[in-house]
Write a protein that holds these residues in place. Structure first.
Motif, PDB file in Angstrom:
ATOM      1  N   GLU A  45      -5.476   8.175  -2.813  1.00 65.22           N
ATOM      2  CA  GLU A  45      -5.526   9.597  -2.452  1.00 65.22           C
ATOM      3  C   GLU A  45      -6.957  10.106  -2.586  1.00 65.22           C
ATOM      4  OE1 GLU A  45      -0.971  10.388  -4.068  1.00 65.22           O
ATOM      5  OE2 GLU A  45      -2.686  11.232  -5.133  1.00 65.22           O
ATOM      6  N   PHE A  46      -7.645   9.683  -3.650  1.00 63.93           N
ATOM      7  CA  PHE A  46      -9.051  10.076  -3.814  1.00 63.93           C
ATOM      8  C   PHE A  46      -9.897   9.516  -2.671  1.00 63.93           C
ATOM      9  CE2 PHE A  46     -13.376   9.277  -5.052  1.00 63.93           C
ATOM     10  CZ  PHE A  46     -13.774  10.477  -5.638  1.00 63.93           C
ATOM     11  N   ASP A  47      -9.710   8.224  -2.355  1.00 63.69           N
ATOM     12  CA  ASP A  47     -10.498   7.608  -1.281  1.00 63.69           C
ATOM     13  C   ASP A  47     -10.251   8.309   0.049  1.00 63.69           C
ATOM     14  OD1 ASP A  47     -11.481   5.786  -3.097  1.00 63.69           O
ATOM     15  OD2 ASP A  47     -10.014   4.235  -2.598  1.00 63.69           O
TER      16      ASP A  47
ATOM     17  N   TRP B 226      -8.148   1.620   3.606  1.00 66.76           N
ATOM     18  CA  TRP B 226      -7.281   0.518   3.176  1.00 66.76           C
ATOM     19  C   TRP B 226      -7.780  -0.860   3.596  1.00 66.76           C
ATOM     20  CZ3 TRP B 226      -5.376   5.347   4.199  1.00 66.76           C
ATOM     21  CH2 TRP B 226      -4.542   5.911   3.217  1.00 66.76           C
ATOM     22  N   GLY B 227      -8.797  -0.910   4.447  1.00 68.92           N
ATOM     23  CA  GLY B 227      -9.314  -2.191   4.892  1.00 68.92           C
ATOM     24  C   GLY B 227      -8.399  -2.916   5.852  1.00 68.92           C
ATOM     25  N   LEU B 228      -7.508  -2.181   6.531  1.00 71.89           N
ATOM     26  CA  LEU B 228      -6.563  -2.777   7.480  1.00 71.89           C
ATOM     27  C   LEU B 228      -7.052  -2.528   8.900  1.00 71.89           C
ATOM     28  CD1 LEU B 228      -3.234  -1.582   5.817  1.00 71.89           C
ATOM     29  CD2 LEU B 228      -4.216  -3.874   5.727  1.00 71.89           C
ATOM     30  N   ARG B 229      -7.030  -3.563   9.718  1.00 70.64           N
ATOM     31  CA  ARG B 229      -7.512  -3.450  11.093  1.00 70.64           C
ATOM     32  C   ARG B 229      -6.394  -3.730  12.082  1.00 70.64           C
ATOM     33  NH1 ARG B 229     -13.052  -3.206  11.251  1.00 70.64           N
ATOM     34  NH2 ARG B 229     -14.092  -3.620   9.274  1.00 70.64           N
ATOM     35  N   GLY B 230      -6.580  -3.206  13.272  1.00 71.71           N
ATOM     36  CA  GLY B 230      -5.587  -3.397  14.319  1.00 71.71           C
ATOM     37  C   GLY B 230      -4.618  -2.228  14.370  1.00 71.71           C
ATOM     38  N   ARG B 231      -3.801  -2.206  15.417  1.00 66.45           N
ATOM     39  CA  ARG B 231      -2.831  -1.127  15.612  1.00 66.45           C
ATOM     40  C   ARG B 231      -1.538  -1.501  14.884  1.00 66.45           C
ATOM     41  NH1 ARG B 231      -4.398   2.622  19.146  1.00 66.45           N
ATOM     42  NH2 ARG B 231      -2.265   3.396  19.332  1.00 66.45           N
TER      43      ARG B 231
ATOM     44  N   GLU C  21      -8.713   4.628  12.164  1.00 66.55           N
ATOM     45  CA  GLU C  21      -9.968   4.706  11.415  1.00 66.55           C
ATOM     46  C   GLU C  21      -9.715   4.774   9.915  1.00 66.55           C
ATOM     47  OE1 GLU C  21     -13.376   7.096  13.643  1.00 66.55           O
ATOM     48  OE2 GLU C  21     -11.483   8.218  13.655  1.00 66.55           O
ATOM     49  N   LEU C  22      -8.741   5.585   9.523  1.00 65.51           N
ATOM     50  CA  LEU C  22      -8.461   5.751   8.098  1.00 65.51           C
ATOM     51  C   LEU C  22      -7.877   4.480   7.499  1.00 65.51           C
ATOM     52  CD1 LEU C  22      -7.080   9.395   8.203  1.00 65.51           C
ATOM     53  CD2 LEU C  22      -9.302   8.641   7.330  1.00 65.51           C
ATOM     54  N   LEU C  23      -7.010   3.788   8.228  1.00 69.16           N
ATOM     55  CA  LEU C  23      -6.484   2.507   7.747  1.00 69.16           C
ATOM     56  C   LEU C  23      -7.619   1.508   7.553  1.00 69.16           C
ATOM     57  CD1 LEU C  23      -3.224   2.044   9.861  1.00 69.16           C
ATOM     58  CD2 LEU C  23      -3.351   2.251   7.370  1.00 69.16           C
ATOM     59  N   ARG C  24      -8.577   1.527   8.447  1.00 70.54           N
ATOM     60  CA  ARG C  24      -9.720   0.605   8.352  1.00 70.54           C
ATOM     61  C   ARG C  24     -10.639   0.985   7.189  1.00 70.54           C
ATOM     62  NH1 ARG C  24     -13.520   1.804  12.883  1.00 70.54           N
ATOM     63  NH2 ARG C  24     -14.115   3.423  11.373  1.00 70.54           N
TER      64      ARG C  24
ATOM     65  N   PHE D 169       0.833  -1.206   0.000  1.00 65.23           N
ATOM     66  CA  PHE D 169       0.000   0.000   0.000  1.00 65.23           C
ATOM     67  C   PHE D 169       0.867   1.255   0.000  1.00 65.23           C
ATOM     68  CE2 PHE D 169      -3.390  -2.803   1.884  1.00 65.23           C
ATOM     69  CZ  PHE D 169      -4.272  -2.688   0.820  1.00 65.23           C
ATOM     70  N   GLU D 170       1.955   1.223   0.756  1.00 66.28           N
ATOM     71  CA  GLU D 170       2.835   2.384   0.814  1.00 66.28           C
ATOM     72  C   GLU D 170       3.469   2.681  -0.548  1.00 66.28           C
ATOM     73  OE1 GLU D 170       5.493   1.316   3.974  1.00 66.28           O
ATOM     74  OE2 GLU D 170       4.283   2.361   5.478  1.00 66.28           O
TER      75      GLU D 170
END
Length: 222
Positions: free
Chosen positions: A155-157, A180-185, A174-177, A93-94
């Motif tokens: 960037e649009f999302d 990007w659909g990523l959960r957890g710390r 929140e933004l990762l979830r 993703f990065e």
């Protein structure tokens, strides 16, 4: 008109399997075995979606190269090995990936392709306006003072999520979830790097009021 896919995979057996099934599902597939070949095809065929066997291709697509012209915002799905850990996915993703799918999950890959096509097509009619900033979901386009601002898909999302409640501070978790659909710390600079690029593009378009970093908390649009 059939959907144009660019499939970039160095392993011939995997590439052949995916190419065969994607064609049978109605996609027009352009194959490449290495990045240089893929960039030539991307410049020539302008694919709707790129399926990349390695995340490094994402960075080259996003950054562009002098004298070369391809769609730097083309959606990219990175193929991951079954044993890839969350850090591998974050790294993809990065580097600019829009999604990550395990190589052997073909039906999931097709579902993610269709999801990206819906998001880049005419499936959404919402238009968000934040001052002079307009976020058009239907066209997947951001305009500032009436002038289009070219953004990569994530960037649009990110812009759309922040603009949905422009004065609220969204945490990085929140933004990762949500984006990007990523959960957890997770320890990652994915949100920071995308927010920085988004802010820089909006500032270059003439307005530096947007995408505010609230130290220790997260980001808000205004």
């Amino acid at each position: 008109m059939p959907t144009e896919l660019l499939l970039v995979e160095s392993e011939p057996e995997t590439r052949g399997f995916l190419e065969r099934h994607l064609r049978s599902d109605g996609f027009r597939v352009h194959e490449a075995g290495w990045d240089a070949q893929a960039l030539d095809i991307a410049e020539r065929s302008r694919p709707h979606v790129v399926i990349a066997g390695e995340p490094d291709l994402c960075a080259r697509l996003r950054e562009g190269e002098p004298g070369r012209r391809w769609d730097r915002n083309v959606p990219v799905i990175v193929l991951a090995d079954p044993d890839a850990d969350p850090v591998d996915r974050v790294r993809a993703f990065e580097k600019g990936a829009d999604d990550v799918v395990e190589r052997h999950l073909y039906l999931e890959l097709v579902a993610r392709i269709h999801a990206l096509l819906r998001r880049s097509g005419v499936g959404l009619a919402d238009v968000l306006e934040v001052g002079d900033l307009v976020i058009d979901h239907r066209a997947r386009q951001v305009r500032l003072g009436g002038v289009p601002v070219p953004l990569a898909a994530k960037e649009f999302d990110l812009a759309a999520r922040l603009a949905s409640d422009p004065e609220r501070v969204f945490s990085k978790e929140e933004l990762l979830r949500d984006v990007w659909g990523l959960r957890g710390r997770l320890v990652t600079r994915t949100v920071d790097s995308h927010a920085s690029r988004l802010r820089r593009k909006l500032r270059a378009a003439g307005d530096g009021r947007f995408v505010v970093n609230v130290w220790g908390k997260g980001y808000r649009m205004l």
